[in-house]
Write a protein that holds these residues in place. Structure first.
Motif, mmCIF file in Angstrom:
data_model
loop_
_atom_site.group_PDB
_atom_site.id
_atom_site.type_symbol
_atom_site.label_atom_id
_atom_site.label_comp_id
_atom_site.label_asym_id
_atom_site.label_seq_id
_atom_site.Cartn_x
_atom_site.Cartn_y
_atom_site.Cartn_z
ATOM 1 N N GLU A 1 -14.109 8.352 -4.778
ATOM 2 C CA GLU A 1 -14.534 6.883 -5.204
ATOM 3 C C GLU A 1 -13.503 6.121 -6.267
ATOM 4 O O GLU A 1 -13.713 4.874 -6.091
ATOM 5 C CB GLU A 1 -16.179 6.985 -5.781
ATOM 6 N N SER A 2 -13.165 6.966 -7.345
ATOM 7 C CA SER A 2 -12.490 6.391 -8.253
ATOM 8 C C SER A 2 -11.116 5.581 -7.782
ATOM 9 O O SER A 2 -10.603 4.723 -8.017
ATOM 10 C CB SER A 2 -12.213 7.414 -9.533
ATOM 11 N N MET A 3 -10.402 6.651 -6.615
ATOM 12 C CA MET A 3 -9.146 6.105 -5.972
ATOM 13 C C MET A 3 -9.478 4.900 -5.323
ATOM 14 O O MET A 3 -8.846 3.901 -5.345
ATOM 15 C CB MET A 3 -8.668 7.328 -5.026
ATOM 16 N N LEU B 1 -0.830 5.406 -8.948
ATOM 17 C CA LEU B 1 -1.881 5.999 -8.832
ATOM 18 C C LEU B 1 -2.245 7.348 -9.060
ATOM 19 O O LEU B 1 -3.500 7.620 -9.647
ATOM 20 C CB LEU B 1 -2.400 6.046 -7.187
ATOM 21 N N ASP B 2 -1.238 8.013 -9.065
ATOM 22 C CA ASP B 2 -1.454 9.604 -9.568
ATOM 23 C C ASP B 2 -1.674 9.712 -11.081
ATOM 24 O O ASP B 2 -2.307 10.472 -11.672
ATOM 25 C CB ASP B 2 -0.192 10.382 -9.128
ATOM 26 N N ARG B 3 -0.798 8.708 -11.687
ATOM 27 C CA ARG B 3 -1.040 8.675 -13.249
ATOM 28 C C ARG B 3 -2.436 8.221 -13.341
ATOM 29 O O ARG B 3 -3.046 8.670 -14.499
ATOM 30 C CB ARG B 3 0.218 7.854 -13.661
ATOM 31 N N ILE C 1 -4.447 14.625 -5.038
ATOM 32 C CA ILE C 1 -4.164 13.024 -5.163
ATOM 33 C C ILE C 1 -3.516 12.998 -3.866
ATOM 34 O O ILE C 1 -3.722 12.182 -3.135
ATOM 35 C CB ILE C 1 -3.575 12.681 -6.527
ATOM 36 N N TYR C 2 -2.399 13.479 -3.839
ATOM 37 C CA TYR C 2 -1.358 13.053 -2.618
ATOM 38 C C TYR C 2 -2.137 13.552 -1.327
ATOM 39 O O TYR C 2 -2.023 12.767 -0.329
ATOM 40 C CB TYR C 2 -0.095 13.810 -2.757
ATOM 41 N N VAL D 1 0.806 1.691 -1.825
ATOM 42 C CA VAL D 1 -0.437 1.812 -0.980
ATOM 43 C C VAL D 1 -1.233 1.012 -1.334
ATOM 44 O O VAL D 1 -0.922 0.389 -2.485
ATOM 45 C CB VAL D 1 -1.330 3.127 -0.965
ATOM 46 N N LYS D 2 -2.084 0.338 -0.627
ATOM 47 C CA LYS D 2 -2.991 -0.849 -0.917
ATOM 48 C C LYS D 2 -4.179 -0.470 -0.143
ATOM 49 O O LYS D 2 -4.088 0.183 1.172
ATOM 50 C CB LYS D 2 -2.704 -2.076 -0.916
#
Length: 114
Positions: A23-25, A42-44, A58-59, A82-83
């Protein structure tokens, strides 16, 4: 219904649990939906929100999101960016991407159709 909500519904329809991390991603990508974000950024971000989450998790989620069509991806400067999907009803669509600021605008017509 906004694209963030649609993306979370897509997760459920594909049999995925909507965890706080997923959900956060989706939320992060939704807040930045008019720009592509490098997966490393995004990972950071995710690791600041969830310090115990692994890079692999994450990946793996990003890869699943791409396969489900929840996020759009492309290569930029030798890295994946990504978007959040901007048009869930029409997966085939095109964008104008500003080379100065990186803003993404969805084109409502297909420039390849003559």
């Amino acid at each position: 219904m906004d694209n963030t909500t649609i993306a979370l519904e897509e997760l459920k329809q594909h049999g995925y649990r909507v965890t706080k991390q997923r959900e956060s991603m989706v939320d992060y990508l939704g807040r930045n939906q008019h720009r592509y974000t490098a997966v490393t950024i995004l990972d950071r971000y995710m690791r600041t929100q969830f310090p115990g989450v692994s890079h692999d998790t994450i990946y793996r989620n990003v890869k699943s999101f791409i396969e489900m069509g929840i996020v759009e991806s492309r290569m930029q400067d030798d890295q994946i960016v990504v978007k959040l999907q901007c048009d869930f009803q029409h997966p085939h669509h095109h964008h104008f991407i500003c080379t100065n600021c990186g803003k993404v605008i969805e084109l409502k017509m297909c420039p390849l159709n003559y």
